[in-house]
Design a protein around this motif. Structure first.
Motif, mmCIF file in Angstrom:
data_model
loop_
_atom_site.group_PDB
_atom_site.id
_atom_site.type_symbol
_atom_site.label_atom_id
_atom_site.label_comp_id
_atom_site.label_asym_id
_atom_site.label_seq_id
_atom_site.Cartn_x
_atom_site.Cartn_y
_atom_site.Cartn_z
ATOM 1 N N ALA A 32 -10.980 -30.312 -19.480
ATOM 2 C CA ALA A 32 -10.707 -30.669 -18.022
ATOM 3 C C ALA A 32 -8.821 -30.996 -18.725
ATOM 4 O O ALA A 32 -7.485 -31.318 -17.471
ATOM 5 C CB ALA A 32 -11.087 -32.264 -17.366
ATOM 6 N N THR A 33 -8.155 -31.190 -19.656
ATOM 7 C CA THR A 33 -6.915 -31.906 -20.150
ATOM 8 C C THR A 33 -6.652 -30.102 -20.981
ATOM 9 O O THR A 33 -5.628 -29.572 -19.998
ATOM 10 C CB THR A 33 -6.327 -32.502 -21.038
ATOM 11 N N ALA A 34 -6.473 -29.579 -21.933
ATOM 12 C CA ALA A 34 -6.130 -28.856 -22.837
ATOM 13 C C ALA A 34 -6.107 -27.070 -21.898
ATOM 14 O O ALA A 34 -5.449 -27.032 -22.025
ATOM 15 C CB ALA A 34 -5.699 -28.448 -24.066
ATOM 16 N N GLY A 35 -7.331 -27.715 -21.728
ATOM 17 C CA GLY A 35 -8.211 -25.826 -20.974
ATOM 18 C C GLY A 35 -7.251 -26.175 -19.980
ATOM 19 O O GLY A 35 -6.523 -24.893 -19.117
ATOM 20 N N VAL A 36 -6.501 -26.719 -18.604
ATOM 21 C CA VAL A 36 -5.894 -26.841 -17.753
ATOM 22 C C VAL A 36 -4.774 -25.945 -17.729
ATOM 23 O O VAL A 36 -3.773 -25.303 -17.608
ATOM 24 C CB VAL A 36 -6.704 -28.046 -16.868
ATOM 25 N N GLN A 37 -4.053 -27.640 -18.772
ATOM 26 C CA GLN A 37 -2.425 -27.187 -19.270
ATOM 27 C C GLN A 37 -2.387 -25.648 -20.146
ATOM 28 O O GLN A 37 -1.076 -25.412 -19.938
ATOM 29 C CB GLN A 37 -2.514 -28.048 -20.322
ATOM 30 N N ARG A 38 -3.284 -25.402 -20.878
ATOM 31 C CA ARG A 38 -3.115 -23.555 -21.048
ATOM 32 C C ARG A 38 -3.672 -21.879 -20.330
ATOM 33 O O ARG A 38 -3.703 -21.717 -20.840
ATOM 34 C CB ARG A 38 -4.428 -23.367 -22.220
ATOM 35 N N GLY A 39 -3.727 -22.526 -19.220
ATOM 36 C CA GLY A 39 -4.470 -21.549 -18.191
ATOM 37 C C GLY A 39 -5.071 -20.608 -18.758
ATOM 38 O O GLY A 39 -5.875 -20.173 -17.589
#
Length: 275
Positions: free
Chosen positions: A62-69
């Motif tokens: 939900a955090t890094a996964g979204v931020q990195r696309g």
């Protein structure tokens, strides 16, 4: 940009040089306005003592996964049901102490949920893109998943180097193309498990000739997670025969084995010469 856990196995390799350590670190904050929510009741039954680990993985998606696309922002509220638990129920289909390769692993789906649900299973996350393998390595390290290895590369490059009991894939490619990548990585009489949802029956019907050429001896569409999840997971299961991947894969495996023997023998000869 590919999101929602979709990984393109045959896509171009992506290098990201020059990124500093702060950018490559998996952040603990920075969540979107609406988070994944609390773990559903079903999660405790699936993950048991590893529930806290599964919760942390979902937070990272939900955090890094979204931020990195790697995950689309709209997927965050349904990460548990549509992604993490939907993948974890594959654990029902695995034999004890199996080895598994997750082809085009992307954000680690389904490989990481399966590894959390089944610590006895040895999981390899195979992914060609650097930004994704960087994410996967950081996640595996943070979660302490000692039954998981991250491997960068394309499946076709791994014939003769990777041999497992089970190949998994989710949202990677049509079934016939996926089988061409995944079947050659199987040991004799192994199985490929492809999460296909509503397209499962049609893709299987369209792929039977290709599956036969690739050494498959049986296939079926099955549902897992019934009675556990609100919506069960639809999986195409392909069973390999004695020569998974067909004649071409067998030839490449034999060539790789000969090359490996030659390298070992050359190394031994070199040692003798040095003495």
């Amino acid at each position: 940009m590919e999101t929602d856990g979709v990984a393109t196995e045959g896509g171009p390799s992506e290098d990201v040089p020059g990124r500093d350590a702060a950018e490559q670190h998996v952040p603990a904050d920075g969540a979107p306005a609406e988070g994944p929510g609390d773990a559903p009741a079903a999660a405790r039954g699936i993950f048991g003592e590893r529930l806290a680990v599964a919760e942390r993985y979902t937070e990272l998606l939900a955090t890094a996964g979204v931020q990195r696309g790697l995950i689309g922002p709209r997927e965050v509220p349904r990460l548990w049901d549509r992604h993490v638990l939907n993948c974890a129920v594959l654990a029902e289909l695995l034999p004890q102490h199996a080895s598994l390769c997750d082809v085009g692993s992307g954000a680690g789906l389904p490989g990481i949920p399966v590894a959390m649900a089944r610590p006895d299973v040895s999981v390899t996350l195979l992914e060609p893109l650097l930004r994704r393998t960087t994410f996967l390595e950081e996640v595996v390290r943070e979660l302490g998943l000692d039954n998981v290895t991250v491997l960068r590369g394309r499946a076709e490059e791994m014939i003769g180097k990777v041999a497992v009991d089970v190949v998994t894939a989710r949202a990677v490619a049509p079934l016939d193309r996926l089988a061409g990548w995944g079947m050659p990585l199987l040991r004799p009489y192994g199985q490929m498990l492809a999460l296909k949802g509503d397209t499962a029956e049609q893709e299987l019907a369209d792929s039977r000739s290709a599956l036969t050429r690739l050494g498959a001896v049986g296939w079926s569409v099955i549902s897992v997670g019934e009675g556990t999840l609100e919506t069960s997971t639809r999986v195409v299961r392909v069973e390999a025969g004695e020569s998974p991947g067909g004649v071409k894969a067998a030839t490449r495996r034999a060539k790789a084995a000969r090359a490996g023997r030659g390298t070992r023998e050359g190394g031994r000869g070199g040692s003798r010469r040095r003495r």
